[in-house]
Motif scaffolding. Structure first.
Motif, PDB file in Angstrom:
ATOM      1  N   UNK A 160      23.151 -17.920 -17.901  1.00 25.94           N
ATOM      2  CA  UNK A 160      24.412 -17.152 -18.785  1.00 25.94           C
ATOM      3  C   UNK A 160      23.730 -15.579 -18.795  1.00 25.94           C
ATOM      4  N   UNK A 161      22.636 -15.506 -18.854  1.00 28.72           N
ATOM      5  CA  UNK A 161      22.074 -14.002 -18.978  1.00 28.72           C
ATOM      6  C   UNK A 161      22.353 -13.416 -17.620  1.00 28.72           C
ATOM      7  N   UNK A 162      22.102 -14.017 -16.464  1.00 30.45           N
ATOM      8  CA  UNK A 162      22.266 -13.581 -15.207  1.00 30.45           C
ATOM      9  C   UNK A 162      23.755 -13.294 -14.767  1.00 30.45           C
ATOM     10  N   UNK A 163      24.399 -14.419 -15.071  1.00 28.28           N
ATOM     11  CA  UNK A 163      26.086 -14.356 -15.060  1.00 28.28           C
ATOM     12  C   UNK A 163      26.721 -13.343 -15.868  1.00 28.28           C
ATOM     13  N   UNK A 164      26.393 -13.286 -16.818  1.00 32.60           N
ATOM     14  CA  UNK A 164      26.952 -12.031 -17.833  1.00 32.60           C
ATOM     15  C   UNK A 164      26.561 -10.736 -17.366  1.00 32.60           C
ATOM     16  N   UNK A 165      25.336 -10.506 -17.129  1.00 32.38           N
ATOM     17  CA  UNK A 165      25.051  -9.173 -16.475  1.00 32.38           C
ATOM     18  C   UNK A 165      25.779  -8.920 -15.153  1.00 32.38           C
ATOM     19  N   UNK A 166      26.005  -9.687 -14.277  1.00 37.90           N
ATOM     20  CA  UNK A 166      26.718  -9.503 -12.932  1.00 37.90           C
ATOM     21  C   UNK A 166      27.881  -9.252 -13.217  1.00 37.90           C
ATOM     22  N   UNK A 167      28.636  -9.877 -14.021  1.00 33.73           N
ATOM     23  CA  UNK A 167      30.226  -9.731 -14.327  1.00 33.73           C
ATOM     24  C   UNK A 167      30.211  -8.586 -14.883  1.00 33.73           C
ATOM     25  N   UNK A 168      29.556  -8.078 -15.921  1.00 30.69           N
ATOM     26  CA  UNK A 168      29.871  -6.933 -16.728  1.00 30.69           C
ATOM     27  C   UNK A 168      29.575  -5.623 -15.776  1.00 30.69           C
ATOM     28  N   UNK A 169      28.198  -5.855 -15.319  1.00 34.37           N
ATOM     29  CA  UNK A 169      27.842  -4.456 -14.414  1.00 34.37           C
ATOM     30  C   UNK A 169      28.760  -4.509 -13.123  1.00 34.37           C
ATOM     31  N   UNK A 170      29.468  -5.344 -12.591  1.00 37.13           N
ATOM     32  CA  UNK A 170      30.474  -5.384 -11.474  1.00 37.13           C
ATOM     33  C   UNK A 170      31.624  -4.717 -11.734  1.00 37.13           C
ATOM     34  N   UNK A 171      31.941  -4.300 -13.352  1.00 35.02           N
ATOM     35  CA  UNK A 171      33.022  -3.279 -13.730  1.00 35.02           C
ATOM     36  C   UNK A 171      33.909  -4.209 -14.282  1.00 35.02           C
ATOM     37  N   UNK A 172      33.813  -5.595 -14.550  1.00 35.25           N
ATOM     38  CA  UNK A 172      34.780  -6.326 -15.405  1.00 35.25           C
ATOM     39  C   UNK A 172      34.376  -6.298 -16.931  1.00 35.25           C
ATOM     40  N   UNK A 173      34.565  -5.073 -17.480  1.00 34.14           N
ATOM     41  CA  UNK A 173      34.167  -5.023 -18.757  1.00 34.14           C
ATOM     42  C   UNK A 173      34.792  -5.515 -19.782  1.00 34.14           C
ATOM     43  N   UNK A 174      36.206  -6.157 -19.379  1.00 33.75           N
ATOM     44  CA  UNK A 174      37.040  -6.776 -20.396  1.00 33.75           C
ATOM     45  C   UNK A 174      36.878  -8.208 -20.247  1.00 33.75           C
ATOM     46  N   UNK A 175      36.210  -8.670 -19.232  1.00 38.21           N
ATOM     47  CA  UNK A 175      35.784 -10.187 -19.068  1.00 38.21           C
ATOM     48  C   UNK A 175      34.984 -10.727 -20.203  1.00 38.21           C
ATOM     49  N   UNK A 176      35.408 -11.866 -20.961  1.00 40.03           N
ATOM     50  CA  UNK A 176      34.543 -12.289 -22.145  1.00 40.03           C
ATOM     51  C   UNK A 176      33.715 -13.539 -21.238  1.00 40.03           C
ATOM     52  N   UNK A 177      32.410 -13.473 -21.832  1.00 43.54           N
ATOM     53  CA  UNK A 177      31.240 -14.615 -21.414  1.00 43.54           C
ATOM     54  C   UNK A 177      30.853 -15.015 -22.330  1.00 43.54           C
ATOM     55  N   UNK A 178      31.089 -16.496 -22.649  1.00 38.20           N
ATOM     56  CA  UNK A 178      30.625 -17.310 -23.793  1.00 38.20           C
ATOM     57  C   UNK A 178      29.295 -18.273 -23.197  1.00 38.20           C
ATOM     58  N   UNK A 179      28.328 -18.359 -24.104  1.00 38.36           N
ATOM     59  CA  UNK A 179      27.599 -19.180 -23.894  1.00 38.36           C
ATOM     60  C   UNK A 179      27.685 -20.476 -24.817  1.00 38.36           C
ATOM     61  N   UNK A 180      27.532 -21.691 -24.184  1.00 40.90           N
ATOM     62  CA  UNK A 180      27.702 -22.951 -24.796  1.00 40.90           C
ATOM     63  C   UNK A 180      26.533 -23.739 -25.008  1.00 40.90           C
ATOM     64  N   UNK A 181      26.031 -23.994 -26.206  1.00 49.58           N
ATOM     65  CA  UNK A 181      24.758 -24.966 -26.468  1.00 49.58           C
ATOM     66  C   UNK A 181      25.150 -26.219 -27.282  1.00 49.58           C
ATOM     67  N   UNK A 182      24.410 -27.213 -27.225  1.00 54.58           N
ATOM     68  CA  UNK A 182      24.550 -28.442 -28.046  1.00 54.58           C
ATOM     69  C   UNK A 182      24.310 -28.192 -29.613  1.00 54.58           C
ATOM     70  N   UNK A 183      24.717 -28.781 -30.363  1.00 55.15           N
ATOM     71  CA  UNK A 183      24.663 -28.648 -31.785  1.00 55.15           C
ATOM     72  C   UNK A 183      23.254 -28.850 -32.137  1.00 55.15           C
ATOM     73  N   UNK A 184      22.735 -29.844 -31.415  1.00 56.25           N
ATOM     74  CA  UNK A 184      21.445 -30.226 -31.889  1.00 56.25           C
ATOM     75  C   UNK A 184      20.146 -29.433 -31.066  1.00 56.25           C
ATOM     76  N   UNK A 185      20.760 -28.667 -30.386  1.00 51.94           N
ATOM     77  CA  UNK A 185      19.741 -27.597 -29.481  1.00 51.94           C
ATOM     78  C   UNK A 185      20.245 -26.416 -29.576  1.00 51.94           C
ATOM     79  N   UNK A 186      20.171 -25.432 -30.721  1.00 53.86           N
ATOM     80  CA  UNK A 186      21.361 -24.510 -30.757  1.00 53.86           C
ATOM     81  C   UNK A 186      20.103 -23.162 -31.056  1.00 53.86           C
TER      82      UNK A 186
END
Length: 525
Positions: free
Chosen positions: A193-219
């Motif tokens: 998620x770090x690599x994908x979020x950085x690539x999208x934001x740095x490519x100019x899609x500043x308004x794109x929202x990136x969400x990370x998803x975790x299991x409730x038991x491994x948060x």
């Protein structure tokens, strides 16, 4: 490589993309399935859903991207094989690491926890990689000791080269002419998620929202966001690939800068999503389903009318028929199930079940040591510790299972074919018996006619009526036949007469006449 504020740069990610696609590790550009909303009727149909299938990547997950880029940034003495590489993993990273060592003819050591499944340990060893087993709470300290003693190490979480390699996923999404409004990515250690979020934001899609998803038991990343710093904590989830006991420092820093929020999903929601993907023909492990599970359960805000990309990250789950059991069958009420233990060599995980007897699915997903999971192929339901995680049909309204319905045409055609074969055999033998009876009666008539004419009374003479197709075989038998004294009989010649009705053999001395479908064999002594 980067400043403290920039864990990775767009230039780093673009370079990593070029490096890994040229590597000898067979890293693939994975498919992006567009406009998938109609496959999920439970969704708001105004959402334009796309699925990025990293589950089809080499070794079965996205991990090979990060490993390939890490290998390219190693010192030459390590690349040449003079020094042994060290890493730690009990999951997909360890598999990608071992696969890489085998491809590049290098030596390495993978530190694995005691909770790692024996099949995963055996798989990593099969690539020629050494394995050292540690108690789970000691493995991080052991890994740090190797690094402190200047061993070359590959960090499976907190490494900028690994993060930029994972960022290549986002570059492929953008190359497929999709400008997403929302991107949802599963989060374990946070490298993907770090690599994908950085690539999208740095490519100019500043308004794109990136969400990370975790299991409730491994948060771990969720708690890190809450506390404002990376945390270490006890974890427990079916999605073991998303369950490292800590959040990386670099990944936390990157997520805080580029990720909108961390979303939590339950194990039941993950397993339901896994079942839904199977319904439409896609195979994914629990860890690979977390992002889509958050979307299907309406946990991502403001997605109506938006272009949404969910990354399906892995497929490491395999079936093997173990035989019938009773505990789950009685719980589920369905007979059309099969047994699936933990395995690492991927094959079709939902093969046709045994039709002759009742069998039950027991799925142990990678590294899961405290639960058992069952998949019911008729009801498309998963069970955790004998508890259904998807609503079953009412027992009062039984229905024919999918597999039974699919097998009906095959069953009918098989029965028809068998009946046709039986009729054919009966007709064949009836015709043969009729023919033999006709030959017998005709042969008797011809012998009587020959005897009455005096022709068949000569010593050593034989008269016989045979089918035409046996003519040459009968000739060879006559040539080889011996008398009772063991001496070869001397036949002057054999006259073959084809007859249809009664004839007088004495009228055909040394003459062969064709007048019917049978042989009249006469031999003179």
């Amino acid at each position: 490589m980067t400043s403290d504020d920039d864990v990775v740069t767009l230039e780093d990610i673009e370079k990593a993309r070029e490096v890994i696609m040229k590597s000898p590790l067979n890293v693939r550009k994975t498919p992006l399935l567009k406009n998938m909303t109609s496959y999920f009727p439970e969704l708001d149909q105004s959402i334009n859903l796309h699925l990025k299938l990293e589950s089809l990547q080499t070794t079965g997950s996205f991990k090979i991207r990060g490993v390939a880029n890490q290998m390219a940034n190693l010192p030459q003495e390590v690349k040449s094989g003079k020094r042994k590489l060290i890493t730690m993993s009990a999951g997909n990273y360890g598999k990608a690491f071992a696969y890489t060592l085998d491809k590049l003819n290098l030596s390495g050591l993978c530190l694995m926890p005691l909770t790692a499944p024996s099949s995963r340990v055996a798989l990593i060893k099969s690539y020629g990689c050494e394995v050292a087993i540690y108690p789970s709470h000691e493995i991080q300290a052991a890994f740090s000791q190797y690094a402190a003693h200047n061993f070359p190490v590959l960090d499976p979480i907190d490494d900028a080269s690994y993060i930029t390699g994972c960022g290549s996923v986002a570059m492929e999404i953008l190359e497929d002419d999709v400008r997403p409004d929302v991107v949802v990515v599963c989060c374990g250690g946070g490298g993907l998620v770090s690599g994908i979020a950085a690539a999208i934001k740095l490519s100019g899609l500043r308004d794109c929202r990136i969400y990370a998803v975790e299991p409730e038991g491994s948060r771990t990343m969720y708690e890190s966001f809450q506390k404002g710093e990376p945390v270490t904590m006890a974890v427990n989830s079916v999605a073991t690939g998303l369950s490292p006991p800590y959040a990386g420092k670099l990944t936390y820093q990157c997520c805080r800068r580029y990720v909108e929020d961390v979303i939590l999903v339950s194990d039941n929601e993950i397993l339901k999503c896994m079942s839904r993907l199977f319904d439409i023909g896609l195979v994914a492990e629990p860890s690979g389903c977390a992002a889509l599970a958050a979307i299907l359960n309406n946990k991502i805000p403001d997605v109506a009318g938006k272009r949404v990309v969910a990354v399906v990250t892995g497929r490491i789950v395999t079936e093997s028929i173990l035989g019938p059991t009773t505990n789950v069958t009685s719980t589920s009420g369905f007979a059309d199930t099969f047994s699936v233990p933990l395995s690492d060599n991927y094959s079709d995980p939902f093969a046709a079940p045994n039709k002759d007897k009742t069998t039950t699915s027991v799925i142990e997903f990678p590294e899961a040591s405290c639960h058992e999971y069952m998949f019911d192929s008729t009801a498309r339901s998963f069970y955790m510790n004998n508890t259904c995680v998807r609503e079953k049909p009412s027992p009062s309204t039984p229905s024919l299972g999918v597999n039974q319905v699919a097998s009906l045409p095959l069953l009918i055609s098989s029965v028809v074919a068998a009946l046709v074969m039986v009729v054919f055999i009966i007709l064949f033998f009836a015709k043969k018996c009729k023919r033999r009876e006709f030959c017998r009666r005709k042969n008797t008539a011809m012998k009587n006619s020959a005897v009455n004419s005096g022709f068949g009374t000569q010593e050593g003479s034989e008269i016989g009526l045979l089918p035409v197709n046996d003519i040459y075989n009968e000739l060879r038998e006559h040539e080889k036949r011996t008398n009772d004294d063991g001496k070869q009989e001397n036949y002057h010649h054999l006259d073959l007469t084809f007859v249809k009705d009664e004839v007088d053999p004495s009228q055909y001395d040394h003459v062969t006449k064709t007048s019917g479908p049978y042989e009249f064999v006469i031999s003179h002594g």
